[in-house]
Design an enzyme around this catalytic site. Structure first.
Site, PDB file in Angstrom:
ATOM      1  N   ASP A  32     -33.414  17.988  41.017  1.00 55.59           N
ATOM      2  CA  ASP A  32     -31.991  17.892  40.688  1.00 55.59           C
ATOM      3  C   ASP A  32     -31.197  18.484  41.855  1.00 55.59           C
ATOM      4  OD1 ASP A  32     -29.378  18.251  39.770  1.00 55.59           O
ATOM      5  OD2 ASP A  32     -29.987  18.961  37.784  1.00 55.59           O
ATOM      6  N   PHE A  56     -31.123  24.805  35.120  1.00 55.07           N
ATOM      7  CA  PHE A  56     -29.870  24.548  34.409  1.00 55.07           C
ATOM      8  C   PHE A  56     -30.193  24.024  33.010  1.00 55.07           C
ATOM      9  CE2 PHE A  56     -25.960  22.189  33.368  1.00 55.07           C
ATOM     10  CZ  PHE A  56     -25.075  23.248  33.440  1.00 55.07           C
ATOM     11  N   ARG A  89     -19.488  34.141  40.416  1.00 56.78           N
ATOM     12  CA  ARG A  89     -20.080  33.101  41.239  1.00 56.78           C
ATOM     13  C   ARG A  89     -19.019  32.552  42.194  1.00 56.78           C
ATOM     14  NH1 ARG A  89     -22.724  27.552  38.902  1.00 56.78           N
ATOM     15  NH2 ARG A  89     -20.508  27.210  38.510  1.00 56.78           N
ATOM     16  N   TYR A 143     -19.403  15.479  40.914  1.00 55.54           N
ATOM     17  CA  TYR A 143     -18.106  16.140  40.702  1.00 55.54           C
ATOM     18  C   TYR A 143     -18.051  17.526  41.314  1.00 55.54           C
ATOM     19  CZ  TYR A 143     -20.395  17.820  36.339  1.00 55.54           C
ATOM     20  OH  TYR A 143     -21.251  18.347  35.409  1.00 55.54           O
ATOM     21  N   LYS A 144     -19.157  17.953  41.926  1.00 57.99           N
ATOM     22  CA  LYS A 144     -19.160  19.248  42.603  1.00 57.99           C
ATOM     23  C   LYS A 144     -18.818  19.012  44.078  1.00 57.99           C
ATOM     24  CE  LYS A 144     -22.628  20.944  39.316  1.00 57.99           C
ATOM     25  NZ  LYS A 144     -21.832  21.978  38.627  1.00 57.99           N
TER      26      LYS A 144
END
Lengths: 407, 407
Positions: free
Chosen positions: A194, A124, A366, A219-220
């Protein structure tokens, strides 16, 4: 494979879905980007604003327990990591936390013997930017190699620290982190992982994996709310210092000592005053996972993605999409990516029909299958709509080509 | 001096007080620690939670403008700093922001010629902890000297960067920042100022002061809510890099480029995903200051503190308190500290009677006079209650000696 209705009826996690506040007209397959609102969160935030801030004012640092929020939230998050709460700090952003742990683990590094900070191509972007910044600070060189070359690159013996993301944000490829950690340690390299696309969806056991540190996002799949705080975990064998020494990471912040003295364990990685409203939302959201084993989340994520892949294989042949995610479920996170030449427009058409996934440039659709949120019936419905959009070419409309800022 | 009623009746900022949600039984003199709730904030947060997050879900990054929150909030904050919004970044904590700007301004420093990072003895502890961390990273030595010795210490010519807080968190002493900046620059030293106890209460003009960078806090006089984001300002003459390179500071975050490229001006100092709920509260709170000139805030803060000092002088003689803050109003922020041998217990007794200030160890009573919040009548009432507590020895009760975590 069970039909969807039977799978939902026998799903041991089915009750979790009822805890979410979701619009009726939405099939939400983007919990890997922003988890939906958990019931109880709005009330907790309302209380924090009206009663604690509005009426309690400064007294709420004690009376409402604001000062203990970081520790309380760490205690709620720790089971999702297989971790001791003392080794978890909930604070700042994922980016800032990665900066701090990479900075901590590279302090005093022998840059002659081990001049390399290693990561994966396609990690990422913020992880790569942070790693580049830390490399500059420490006189290391950031190097990235393809996933399959990581083990060989480690074996050269000149890597100080390896940092990877367990689940690739685009393809959904999932590393065997325990194996990577073993390879890293065999080569004398530290490893930082991560877990942004893991925590709250997959089985995570940081002590068993034996990584040196981890960071992640709430927040995911943890449903903490937009931009909710990140977290970090540091293996208790490391008595390291954070480069960002702030007062909430002091052993006694309210002594106002001019000398810095780190708090025990991971609490030293706190720094500024905690964001009370965001932490309150996250604390309330994490109640969802009380008594939930991460292996059951992992199993459901696998079942959902397997169903999706099977249905796409069965129904989308010749419709211009291709499964990009690994077909081996053990090598896949809780998401599936499809390639399409007009991915952005196809996703826009899906969203217009209530099936919310997202698009990653240049050509990926996605779909996230948050195991606490998504039902097997949702997977079927999403594929129904996908087939309809693709066969009708509904996406081939200028309205679906307008690019917003965030894609 | 006007009587309090006349002063309030002729106060050009009197209307601001009506914008706060404050309990009727409270006289709030702690806006320098946590600003009270501004009306409109609760509704904005409610909307962000229910409508934007709950219903809009991931779409709200575009549709509700979450992605522009940092820029929108910077634009609202900039007038309080005399600044161009492009030079302001609202992000992270004050501690993290100080770390970033000190890190940026010490990159490539000649540690032989200028081995010193200078600060003031008694600066707020987190500033000293952060500075110590940056000094370690950069091979500098952190040195602190008393306020009056700063100019001489600068003149030695070996200081890379000076960092001070404009208003001392205990005494309320206020630096002449423009004069310090001139002295620093004359000695070839850069200067970073912390405006935690200034912004929203005092006249600030960063470009005119010609400092190199500034940081500050929004949960005090800016009323952003508990733990609301910090901010930073960097003089546009500096084209520097932040050590903490994150994706929201990239020139094009949603291109997902593997290579870091800094955003223009201060936006490069953003890093992780912004905390939407906290930023929403802050954005709504800052509406209070629309059309308000900081010189009028400064003038009212001065009038309030002058009234308080005069009343304490007049009415507290022989009651065991002593004014610790500078008596020259130009050398004082929007707060006044009194010394008392049993300061903690006295403050506890005041709070029990609805007069909320705070205590700073070992022996200070601290009273903040946020000019948007406090009326002249509040000052009179607070002194009435103080006199009553001191003369009755109401504080001399075991109930007022129980120490909570946060003092």
């Amino acid at each position: 494979v069970l039909d969807a209705a039977t799978a939902d009826a026998t799903d041991p996690l089915a009750h979790l879905r009822d805890r979410f506040v979701l619009p009726d007209d939405v099939t939400y397959l983007d919990g890997n980007s922003l988890g939906p609102l958990v019931s109880g969160v709005a009330d907790a935030v309302h209380r924090a604003v009206h009663d604690e801030w509005g009426t309690g004012l400064i007294r709420s640092w004690n009376d409402a327990g604001w000062v203990d929020l970081p520790a309380r939230v760490a205690a709620r998050l720790a089971p999702l990591l297989g971790a001791d709460p003392a080794d978890v700090a909930v604070t700042d952003s994922t980016s800032a936390n990665l900066f701090k742990v990479l900075g901590a683990l590279t302090a005093g590094a022998d840059t002659t013997a081990r001049p390399v900070l290693l990561s994966e191509q396609g990690n990422f972007p913020t992880d790569l930017y942070v790693a580049a910044g830390v490399a500059d600070l420490r006189g290391l060189a950031l190097e990235t190699v393809p996933r399959d070359a990581l083990a060989d690159r480690l074996a050269a013996g000149d890597v100080a620290v390896l940092t990877v993301t367990e689940v690739d944000y685009r393809s959904g490829h999932r590393h065997d982190v325990a194996a990577l950690a073993e390879a890293a340690h065999a080569a004398g390299t530290r490893i930082v992982v991560d877990l942004a696309h893991s925590t709250g969806a997959l089985a995570v056991d940081l002590p068993a994996w034996d990584v040196d540190a981890a960071v992640g996002c709430t927040y995911k799949y943890c449903n903490g709310g937009p931009g909710s705080p990140g977290y970090l975990w540091v293996h208790p064998r490391h008595d390291v210092r954070t480069p960002l020494q702030g007062w909430f990471g002091h052993e006694a912040p309210f002594d106002f000592s001019p000398e810095y003295a780190p708090a025990p364990a991971a609490a030293r990685f706190l720094d500024g005053t905690p964001p009370v409203l965001s932490m309150t939302a996250l604390e309330a959201a994490l109640r969802l996972f009380e008594g939930v084993d991460t292996t059951s989340l992992d199993a459901k994520a696998r079942a959902l993605t397997e169903r999706f892949v099977a249905l796409v294989d069965e129904r989308c042949d010749g419709l211009g999409v291709e499964v990009v995610s690994p077909r081996d479920p053990a090598a896949r996170g809780a998401q599936v990516a499809l390639r399409h030449d007009d991915a952005f427009a196809v996703m826009s058409a899906l969203i217009a029909r209530g099936v919310i996934g997202d698009h990653r440039p240049p050509d990926l659709l996605r779909f996230g299958f948050a195991p606490a949120v998504v039902r097997h019936a949702d997977v079927e419905h999403a594929v129904d709509v996908l087939v309809d959009v693709l066969t009708s070419r509904a996406w081939d409309d200028p309205a679906h080509r307008r690019r917003p800022t965030v894609t």
